[in-house]
Design a protein around this motif. Structure first.
Motif, PDB file in Angstrom:
ATOM      1  N   THR A  92       3.772  45.050  28.238  1.00 34.24           N
ATOM      2  CA  THR A  92       2.826  44.436  27.303  1.00 34.24           C
ATOM      3  C   THR A  92       1.442  45.045  27.481  1.00 34.24           C
ATOM      4  O   THR A  92       0.756  45.366  26.502  1.00 34.24           O
ATOM      5  N   LEU A  93       1.037  45.232  28.741  1.00 37.23           N
ATOM      6  CA  LEU A  93      -0.246  45.860  29.037  1.00 37.23           C
ATOM      7  C   LEU A  93      -0.290  47.288  28.503  1.00 37.23           C
ATOM      8  O   LEU A  93      -1.268  47.693  27.867  1.00 37.23           O
ATOM      9  N   LEU A  94       0.773  48.049  28.731  1.00 40.12           N
ATOM     10  CA  LEU A  94       0.807  49.438  28.252  1.00 40.12           C
ATOM     11  C   LEU A  94       0.695  49.506  26.733  1.00 40.12           C
ATOM     12  O   LEU A  94      -0.055  50.325  26.193  1.00 40.12           O
ATOM     13  N   GLU A  95       1.431  48.660  26.052  1.00 34.87           N
ATOM     14  CA  GLU A  95       1.385  48.655  24.590  1.00 34.87           C
ATOM     15  C   GLU A  95      -0.021  48.311  24.086  1.00 34.87           C
ATOM     16  O   GLU A  95      -0.550  48.962  23.177  1.00 34.87           O
ATOM     17  N   LYS A  96      -0.641  47.319  24.703  1.00 34.55           N
ATOM     18  CA  LYS A  96      -1.993  46.913  24.314  1.00 34.55           C
ATOM     19  C   LYS A  96      -2.997  48.034  24.559  1.00 34.55           C
ATOM     20  O   LYS A  96      -3.824  48.352  23.696  1.00 34.55           O
ATOM     21  N   VAL A  97      -2.919  48.666  25.729  1.00 31.74           N
ATOM     22  CA  VAL A  97      -3.857  49.738  26.076  1.00 31.74           C
ATOM     23  C   VAL A  97      -3.686  50.929  25.150  1.00 31.74           C
ATOM     24  O   VAL A  97      -4.675  51.499  24.658  1.00 31.74           O
ATOM     25  N   LEU A  98      -2.443  51.323  24.886  1.00 32.42           N
ATOM     26  CA  LEU A  98      -2.219  52.484  24.021  1.00 32.42           C
ATOM     27  C   LEU A  98      -2.671  52.218  22.587  1.00 32.42           C
ATOM     28  O   LEU A  98      -3.197  53.118  21.924  1.00 32.42           O
ATOM     29  N   ASP A  99      -2.476  51.009  22.093  1.00 32.19           N
ATOM     30  CA  ASP A  99      -2.959  50.662  20.753  1.00 32.19           C
ATOM     31  C   ASP A  99      -4.486  50.728  20.690  1.00 32.19           C
ATOM     32  O   ASP A  99      -5.050  51.294  19.753  1.00 32.19           O
ATOM     33  N   GLU A 100      -5.134  50.159  21.689  1.00 28.12           N
ATOM     34  CA  GLU A 100      -6.605  50.204  21.731  1.00 28.12           C
ATOM     35  C   GLU A 100      -7.105  51.640  21.848  1.00 28.12           C
ATOM     36  O   GLU A 100      -8.052  52.031  21.160  1.00 28.12           O
ATOM     37  N   PHE A 101      -6.465  52.406  22.729  1.00 28.06           N
ATOM     38  CA  PHE A 101      -6.888  53.787  22.959  1.00 28.06           C
ATOM     39  C   PHE A 101      -6.777  54.610  21.680  1.00 28.06           C
ATOM     40  O   PHE A 101      -7.675  55.370  21.342  1.00 28.06           O
ATOM     41  N   SER A 102      -5.666  54.441  20.965  1.00 31.20           N
ATOM     42  CA  SER A 102      -5.478  55.217  19.737  1.00 31.20           C
ATOM     43  C   SER A 102      -6.476  54.831  18.650  1.00 31.20           C
ATOM     44  O   SER A 102      -6.795  55.641  17.783  1.00 31.20           O
ATOM     45  N   LYS A 103      -6.997  53.614  18.688  1.00 32.10           N
ATOM     46  CA  LYS A 103      -8.017  53.194  17.721  1.00 32.10           C
ATOM     47  C   LYS A 103      -9.410  53.717  18.094  1.00 32.10           C
ATOM     48  O   LYS A 103     -10.214  54.000  17.213  1.00 32.10           O
ATOM     49  N   HIS A 104      -9.682  53.824  19.397  1.00 33.55           N
ATOM     50  CA  HIS A 104     -11.018  54.226  19.854  1.00 33.55           C
ATOM     51  C   HIS A 104     -11.186  55.737  20.035  1.00 33.55           C
ATOM     52  O   HIS A 104     -12.292  56.239  19.938  1.00 33.55           O
ATOM     53  N   VAL A 105     -10.107  56.434  20.346  1.00 29.50           N
ATOM     54  CA  VAL A 105     -10.201  57.870  20.614  1.00 29.50           C
ATOM     55  C   VAL A 105      -9.458  58.623  19.516  1.00 29.50           C
ATOM     56  O   VAL A 105      -8.288  58.332  19.229  1.00 29.50           O
ATOM     57  N   ASP A 106     -10.131  59.575  18.916  1.00 32.57           N
ATOM     58  CA  ASP A 106      -9.553  60.352  17.817  1.00 32.57           C
ATOM     59  C   ASP A 106      -8.358  61.166  18.306  1.00 32.57           C
ATOM     60  O   ASP A 106      -8.378  61.737  19.400  1.00 32.57           O
TER      61      ASP A 106
END
Length: 198
Positions: A92-106
């Motif tokens: 759950t943590l990995l999914e949340k982090v990767l979703d956030e990362f893909s939104k913040h980093v091009d």
């Protein structure tokens, strides 16, 4: 339960590229911390390189578990935790982090990025917040509350059964008492009937 590392990587063709990472190596001795951190980085890259796109896996190494999630767009995350840490919470943590990362980093920065060039600062916060899975994950919190309720209910049932056994003893004694009372009543009635004046 402890989280040691949270990493975001890009699964490139020849090898995985570390984009950003957060570590908690405070439980290791001061002189081992840099070596442990390097080994966690190496392990994270190796696991991502050997995992297929669109897959999730958990790899056990001694008393540690490495949870990896590689998305179809080649963005990957790795959590290194002790073996007691719940895998559902780690994913759950990995999914949340990767979703956030893909939104913040091009996406253009992923293949050529490095920890110094990527501007994403939320990993340390996630790593510290998810140290206690009961507080960070609502499902785990609810499960813990259910387990506590189950224990309380079990103890209550045991005490009720003990009480029920005592009540059964009283009921059986009262039945005996009832029979004795009836016998006394009949005897008393016989005695009183001979003395009645007409």
């Amino acid at each position: 339960m402890k989280l040691y590392s949270l990493s975001v990587l890009y699964k490139g063709k020849p090898k995985a590229v570390l984009l950003k990472a957060a570590y908690d190596v405070s439980s290791f001795s001061f002189f081992q911390r840099s070596s442990v951190q390097e080994f966690m980085t190496f392990t994270s890259q190796l696991i991502v390189e050997r995992s297929a796109k669109g897959s999730r896996a958990s790899v056990k190494e001694q008393e540690y578990l490495c949870h990896v999630y590689v998305r179809n767009d080649s963005l990957a995350g790795v959590v290194i935790a002790d073996s007691e840490y719940p895998s559902r919470v780690a994913f759950t943590l990995l999914e949340k982090v990767l979703d956030e990362f893909s939104k913040h980093v091009d996406r253009i920065e992923w293949p050529v990025g490095s920890p110094a060039s990527i501007n994403y600062t939320a990993l340390d916060g996630h790593l510290s917040r998810y140290q206690n899975p009961r507080e960070a994950d609502p499902m785990t919190k609810v499960q813990a509350e259910l387990d506590e309720t189950k224990i309380i209910l079990h103890n209550t049932m045991e005490s009720l059964l003990e009480r029920g056994e005592r009540l059964d003893d009283l009921v059986s004694k009262s039945e005996v008492l009832g029979t004795q009372s009836k016998a006394f009543y009949k005897t008393a009635r016989k005695q009183n009937s001979c003395c009645a004046i007409m």
